[in-house]
Design a protein around this motif. Structure first.
Motif, PDB file in Angstrom:
ATOM      1  N   ARG A  51      80.452  31.035  54.110  1.00 36.48           N
ATOM      2  CA  ARG A  51      80.077  31.306  52.716  1.00 36.48           C
ATOM      3  C   ARG A  51      80.594  32.671  52.262  1.00 36.48           C
ATOM      4  O   ARG A  51      81.079  32.825  51.138  1.00 36.48           O
ATOM      5  CB  ARG A  51      78.570  31.237  52.545  1.00 36.48           C
ATOM      6  CG  ARG A  51      78.056  29.829  52.493  1.00 36.48           C
ATOM      7  CD  ARG A  51      76.597  29.780  52.048  1.00 36.48           C
ATOM      8  NE  ARG A  51      76.144  28.415  52.162  1.00 36.48           N
ATOM      9  CZ  ARG A  51      75.642  27.883  53.261  1.00 36.48           C
ATOM     10  NH1 ARG A  51      75.491  28.627  54.332  1.00 36.48           N
ATOM     11  NH2 ARG A  51      75.278  26.623  53.288  1.00 36.48           N
ATOM     12  N   THR A  52      80.518  33.665  53.144  1.00 35.08           N
ATOM     13  CA  THR A  52      81.017  34.994  52.817  1.00 35.08           C
ATOM     14  C   THR A  52      82.525  34.953  52.572  1.00 35.08           C
ATOM     15  O   THR A  52      83.017  35.523  51.593  1.00 35.08           O
ATOM     16  CB  THR A  52      80.696  35.984  53.947  1.00 35.08           C
ATOM     17  OG1 THR A  52      79.279  36.031  54.137  1.00 35.08           O
ATOM     18  CG2 THR A  52      81.203  37.376  53.632  1.00 35.08           C
ATOM     19  N   ALA A  53      83.253  34.254  53.437  1.00 32.40           N
ATOM     20  CA  ALA A  53      84.704  34.142  53.272  1.00 32.40           C
ATOM     21  C   ALA A  53      85.054  33.428  51.973  1.00 32.40           C
ATOM     22  O   ALA A  53      85.979  33.835  51.257  1.00 32.40           O
ATOM     23  CB  ALA A  53      85.309  33.404  54.466  1.00 32.40           C
ATOM     24  N   LEU A  54      84.320  32.375  51.639  1.00 37.47           N
ATOM     25  CA  LEU A  54      84.585  31.650  50.397  1.00 37.47           C
ATOM     26  C   LEU A  54      84.254  32.497  49.174  1.00 37.47           C
ATOM     27  O   LEU A  54      84.956  32.430  48.159  1.00 37.47           O
ATOM     28  CB  LEU A  54      83.799  30.343  50.370  1.00 37.47           C
ATOM     29  CG  LEU A  54      84.308  29.270  51.337  1.00 37.47           C
ATOM     30  CD1 LEU A  54      83.334  28.101  51.383  1.00 37.47           C
ATOM     31  CD2 LEU A  54      85.696  28.804  50.946  1.00 37.47           C
ATOM     32  N   ASN A  55      83.204  33.302  49.244  1.00 40.22           N
ATOM     33  CA  ASN A  55      82.860  34.188  48.127  1.00 40.22           C
ATOM     34  C   ASN A  55      83.930  35.255  47.923  1.00 40.22           C
ATOM     35  O   ASN A  55      84.295  35.572  46.787  1.00 40.22           O
ATOM     36  CB  ASN A  55      81.504  34.840  48.347  1.00 40.22           C
ATOM     37  CG  ASN A  55      80.365  33.864  48.170  1.00 40.22           C
ATOM     38  OD1 ASN A  55      80.498  32.857  47.489  1.00 40.22           O
ATOM     39  ND2 ASN A  55      79.246  34.155  48.798  1.00 40.22           N
ATOM     40  N   ILE A  56      84.446  35.804  49.022  1.00 38.82           N
ATOM     41  CA  ILE A  56      85.508  36.810  48.925  1.00 38.82           C
ATOM     42  C   ILE A  56      86.765  36.170  48.355  1.00 38.82           C
ATOM     43  O   ILE A  56      87.432  36.738  47.501  1.00 38.82           O
ATOM     44  CB  ILE A  56      85.768  37.455  50.294  1.00 38.82           C
ATOM     45  CG1 ILE A  56      84.571  38.322  50.684  1.00 38.82           C
ATOM     46  CG2 ILE A  56      87.053  38.271  50.293  1.00 38.82           C
ATOM     47  CD1 ILE A  56      84.609  38.837  52.105  1.00 38.82           C
ATOM     48  N   ARG A  57      87.076  34.969  48.830  1.00 39.50           N
ATOM     49  CA  ARG A  57      88.253  34.254  48.327  1.00 39.50           C
ATOM     50  C   ARG A  57      88.128  33.972  46.831  1.00 39.50           C
ATOM     51  O   ARG A  57      89.089  34.103  46.085  1.00 39.50           O
ATOM     52  CB  ARG A  57      88.426  32.954  49.093  1.00 39.50           C
ATOM     53  CG  ARG A  57      89.594  32.143  48.636  1.00 39.50           C
ATOM     54  CD  ARG A  57      89.703  30.891  49.461  1.00 39.50           C
ATOM     55  NE  ARG A  57      90.642  29.994  48.826  1.00 39.50           N
ATOM     56  CZ  ARG A  57      90.559  28.696  48.852  1.00 39.50           C
ATOM     57  NH1 ARG A  57      89.588  28.119  49.517  1.00 39.50           N
ATOM     58  NH2 ARG A  57      91.439  27.945  48.261  1.00 39.50           N
ATOM     59  N   ALA A  58      86.933  33.610  46.389  1.00 42.14           N
ATOM     60  CA  ALA A  58      86.718  33.317  44.973  1.00 42.14           C
ATOM     61  C   ALA A  58      86.849  34.585  44.124  1.00 42.14           C
ATOM     62  O   ALA A  58      87.266  34.521  42.969  1.00 42.14           O
ATOM     63  CB  ALA A  58      85.347  32.687  44.765  1.00 42.14           C
ATOM     64  N   ALA A  59      86.505  35.744  44.693  1.00 42.64           N
ATOM     65  CA  ALA A  59      86.573  36.998  43.957  1.00 42.64           C
ATOM     66  C   ALA A  59      87.989  37.566  43.902  1.00 42.64           C
ATOM     67  O   ALA A  59      88.290  38.396  43.052  1.00 42.64           O
ATOM     68  CB  ALA A  59      85.640  38.030  44.590  1.00 42.64           C
TER      69      ALA A  59
END
Length: 78
Positions: A51-59
């Motif tokens: 989830r952290t990796a996906l949030n960073i990717r989305a940002a």
């Protein structure tokens, strides 16, 4: 044998609660990445990391023109 993804992963928003489908996607991706042991021993940690990796990717904002140089062209001085 590698599993084939049948649907695209769901985007995860920072303030949203994880859904069952998101957890299934994360588990499938973890297995594809060879993280079966980590997933079995630490499922919450693997899920949090994904989830952290996906949030960073989305940002992350990719350049609008992906053919443009990010820095000036390097030149050799003679």
């Amino acid at each position: 044998m590698a599993e084939k993804m049948t649907h695209t992963p769901v985007s995860i928003h920072p303030n949203s609660a994880p859904s069952v489908r998101q957890d299934d996607d994360i588990q499938m991706l973890a297995r594809l990445a060879g993280l079966e042991d980590a997933l079995a021993r630490f499922p919450e940690d693997v899920s949090t990391a994904a989830r952290t990796a996906l949030n960073i990717r989305a940002a992350f904002q990719a350049p609008i023109d992906n053919t443009a140089e990010l820095w000036p062209v390097m030149q050799v001085k003679s």
